[in-house]
Structure formats: C-alpha cells, structure tokens
Design a protein around this motif. Structure first.
Motif, mmCIF file in Angstrom:
data_model
loop_
_atom_site.group_PDB
_atom_site.id
_atom_site.type_symbol
_atom_site.label_atom_id
_atom_site.label_comp_id
_atom_site.label_asym_id
_atom_site.label_seq_id
_atom_site.Cartn_x
_atom_site.Cartn_y
_atom_site.Cartn_z
ATOM 1 N N PHE A 15 25.664 35.592 50.796
ATOM 2 C CA PHE A 15 25.060 36.331 49.698
ATOM 3 C C PHE A 15 23.622 35.872 49.456
ATOM 4 N N ASP A 16 22.804 36.781 48.984
ATOM 5 C CA ASP A 16 21.449 36.452 48.555
ATOM 6 C C ASP A 16 21.543 35.541 47.326
ATOM 7 N N GLN A 17 20.961 34.346 47.402
ATOM 8 C CA GLN A 17 21.055 33.394 46.293
ATOM 9 C C GLN A 17 20.507 33.970 44.988
ATOM 10 N N GLN A 18 19.513 34.828 45.072
ATOM 11 C CA GLN A 18 18.929 35.410 43.869
ATOM 12 C C GLN A 18 19.895 36.366 43.171
ATOM 13 N N LYS A 19 20.946 36.792 43.884
ATOM 14 C CA LYS A 19 21.938 37.699 43.306
ATOM 15 C C LYS A 19 23.221 36.981 42.909
ATOM 16 N N LEU A 20 23.156 35.642 42.895
ATOM 17 C CA LEU A 20 24.305 34.830 42.513
ATOM 18 C C LEU A 20 24.019 34.058 41.230
ATOM 19 N N ILE A 21 25.051 33.886 40.422
ATOM 20 C CA ILE A 21 24.977 32.971 39.293
ATOM 21 C C ILE A 21 25.963 31.833 39.521
ATOM 22 N N ALA A 22 25.694 30.704 38.871
ATOM 23 C CA ALA A 22 26.563 29.538 38.980
ATOM 24 C C ALA A 22 27.004 29.116 37.588
ATOM 25 N N GLN A 23 28.280 28.754 37.489
ATOM 26 C CA GLN A 23 28.840 28.292 36.223
ATOM 27 C C GLN A 23 29.706 27.068 36.476
ATOM 28 N N PRO A 24 29.755 26.130 35.537
ATOM 29 C CA PRO A 24 30.697 25.022 35.694
ATOM 30 C C PRO A 24 32.122 25.559 35.630
ATOM 31 N N PHE A 25 33.022 24.947 36.384
ATOM 32 C CA PHE A 25 34.425 25.341 36.291
ATOM 33 C C PHE A 25 34.979 24.850 34.962
ATOM 34 N N ILE A 26 35.533 25.766 34.188
ATOM 35 C CA ILE A 26 36.099 25.438 32.880
ATOM 36 C C ILE A 26 37.605 25.607 32.946
ATOM 37 N N ASP A 27 38.327 24.526 32.680
ATOM 38 C CA ASP A 27 39.794 24.573 32.732
ATOM 39 C C ASP A 27 40.312 25.427 31.577
ATOM 40 N N SER A 28 40.893 26.555 31.931
ATOM 41 C CA SER A 28 41.441 27.463 30.917
ATOM 42 C C SER A 28 42.872 27.858 31.241
ATOM 43 N N ASP A 29 43.479 27.174 32.211
ATOM 44 C CA ASP A 29 44.814 27.555 32.695
ATOM 45 C C ASP A 29 44.844 29.022 33.106
ATOM 46 N N ALA A 30 43.722 29.501 33.655
ATOM 47 C CA ALA A 30 43.586 30.894 34.111
ATOM 48 C C ALA A 30 43.940 31.885 32.994
ATOM 49 N N GLN A 31 43.488 31.570 31.772
ATOM 50 C CA GLN A 31 43.744 32.453 30.644
ATOM 51 C C GLN A 31 42.427 32.918 30.019
ATOM 52 N N ASP A 32 42.392 34.172 29.623
ATOM 53 C CA ASP A 32 41.247 34.670 28.885
ATOM 54 C C ASP A 32 41.684 35.778 27.948
ATOM 55 N N VAL A 33 40.742 36.257 27.165
ATOM 56 C CA VAL A 33 40.997 37.359 26.233
ATOM 57 C C VAL A 33 40.023 38.479 26.557
ATOM 58 N N ARG A 34 40.543 39.694 26.666
ATOM 59 C CA ARG A 34 39.673 40.874 26.773
ATOM 60 C C ARG A 34 39.780 41.650 25.466
ATOM 61 N N VAL A 35 38.633 41.894 24.859
ATOM 62 C CA VAL A 35 38.557 42.665 23.623
ATOM 63 C C VAL A 35 37.998 44.041 23.948
ATOM 64 N N PHE A 36 38.698 45.080 23.553
ATOM 65 C CA PHE A 36 38.259 46.450 23.786
ATOM 66 C C PHE A 36 37.565 46.958 22.524
ATOM 67 N N MET A 37 36.308 47.373 22.696
ATOM 68 C CA MET A 37 35.510 47.826 21.571
ATOM 69 C C MET A 37 35.222 49.317 21.676
#
Length: 261
Positions: A138-160
């Motif tokens: 991939f083109d590095q300019q088209k990539l973002i990097a984030q620290p891995f955050i332990d969330s037990d593979a859980q998230d919330v999706r809010v529909f607006m």
C-alpha cells in the motif's frame, strides 16, 4: 414525489433486500423510488446516496440534485484521518491516529487504509517485518497507524438519523479475530447510550450535518469508549437484528419531512 437510491452495481446486488424494503416503504408514503447505478437521466426530488464516492456525490450536487447524505459527509466518513481530525477538534475521545508515513506507534499496532470499510484493509501488526510487508502493498500516504487497543474485539455502532439516535448495537468479534464487524461473523446485541455518549454522537452529526450515518466506538478493556470510524453509507443489518422497527420506513419519513419544509 420522485427519488432514487444510488448504489454501485456490486453493492446494489449485495443490498437487494434493503433496496426492496426502501421501495416498499416509499410506495406507502406516495414516493416513487427507483434504483440508480449510474448517473440519472431525469430530474429527481432527491437521491439517497449509498455509494462510497464523494466525487460522484459532488457532481450530482453541482447538477442540482438533493443528496442524503451530502458529499461533504462522504468526504469525512470515507477518510479515517479526517474523521480523527474532526473528533479532535470537537473534543470527542478518539483512538490515537497517525499518518503512517510520518509516525508509527509501538507494536503491536494497527494499520488501516484511509478509505477502507467493513473491516477490510485493517491489519494488526506484531513486528517490523509485517509493517514492511504492508508498506510494500500500500501507498504509505494512504495508510493510518493506530496503537492496538485491547477491547476484547468489542465496539459500539451508533446509528444516527439527523441528530436523533436511531439505535445502537454492541458488536463482538469471533474469538480468533480482533475485528468486531457483524458481517465478518461477529455477534450483536442492543446497546443503550448514557447521556454523555448521546451528547457526543449528536455533536458529531451536528458538526457534519449528516442525515443517516453510523458512528463506531471501541470499548477499551479499562472502560470508556473511543471514536474509531464514521460509516457512510452505513449498513443496517445489525440494527434490524436487534431492533423491531423498519430502518427504511424511518429513513424515508425523515427525507420526506425535510423536502416538505
């Protein structure tokens, strides 16, 4: 009233059930709703834009069509770096995000393409070798990097829907994945926002003047939540699975009310 729902050809095939639901509810409201997979050939009162293509959305707006969502919503929602920048300005807690060509957090880290969606083009890296392999793809300019955050593979999706919270779901990924996407085999359950969370998602939708979006938040193991992505167009499968109303009906009522003002 005559309108259209706009999809790419491939996404129209994948979302045929939702399109049929939209057309059924449109008929109940006296709206003629056609499916578009290319540029319209006639005047329309509105276009429900369900493609990930801000350039096409902008062209349609410049031609005089009223879009739900607008092209500027698409530009932010389909660029994870711009989403992070927006959240920072608004004071919303967010997953720390960096341009991959400028800064990398310590491993393990997550690399994502700025325009990926649905859990695609998201990679958990445990070594410099894995990072280098992705940089070769991939083109590095088209990539973002984030620290891995332990969330037990859980998230919330809010529909607006405008500034209204249409519903929210808590998603949990399979045991062998760090991704929580429902379409990738995860599970979902209904989720209730507290007052602070509701205020934050309304702040986001108000700032970008969105019509119908999904806002995804990671749930870190230590508590709280962190904005991760904005989804436009957002799929409603998990909302239908956990709530007992028609998303299509509410969405078309919303559109009709705004056009009749």
């Amino acid at each position: 009233m005559k309108g259209a729902v706009y999809y790419s050809l491939a996404e129209a095939e994948r979302n045929h059930a939702f399109i049929k639901d939209l057309q059924k509810e449109a008929e109940n409201l006296g709206i003629c709703l056609e499916l578009l997979t290319k540029y319209p050939a006639e005047p329309l009162d509105f276009i429900l834009f369900r493609d990930r293509n801000p350039l096409v959305a902008s062209e349609l707006e410049q031609a005089g069509y009223r879009l739900f969502n607008r092209s500027t919503v698409q530009e932010i929602a389909n660029d994870k770096l711009r989403t992070f920048e927006l959240a920072t300005v608004l004071g919303i807690p967010v997953v720390p995000t960096f341009r991959a060509d400028q800064q990398l957090p310590k491993v393990p880290l997550v690399l994502k393409t700025r325009g990926g969606h649905g859990g695609s083009e998201v990679f958990l890296c445990h070594s410099q070798k894995e990072i280098a392999e992705l940089f070769s793809r991939f083109d590095q300019q088209k990539l973002i990097a984030q620290p891995f955050i332990d969330s037990d593979a859980q998230d919330v999706r809010v529909f607006m829907l405008g500034e209204e919270v249409l519903g929210a779901v808590k998603r949990a990924g399979p045991v062998d994945s760090f991704k929580s996407n429902f379409t990738l085999g995860g599970s979902v359950e209904k989720y209730s926002l507290d007052s602070a969370q509701k205020k934050q998602v309304q702040t986001i939708s108000r700032a970008i003047r969105s019509d119908y979006i999904g806002i995804d938040f990671l749930l870190p193991a230590e508590g709280g939540w962190l904005l991760n992505e904005i989804e436009d167009p957002v799929g409603a499968r998990s909302l239908y699975a956990t709530h007992d109303f028609s998303v299509a009906e509410k969405l078309l009522h919303y559109i009709k009310e705004r056009l009749e003002v």
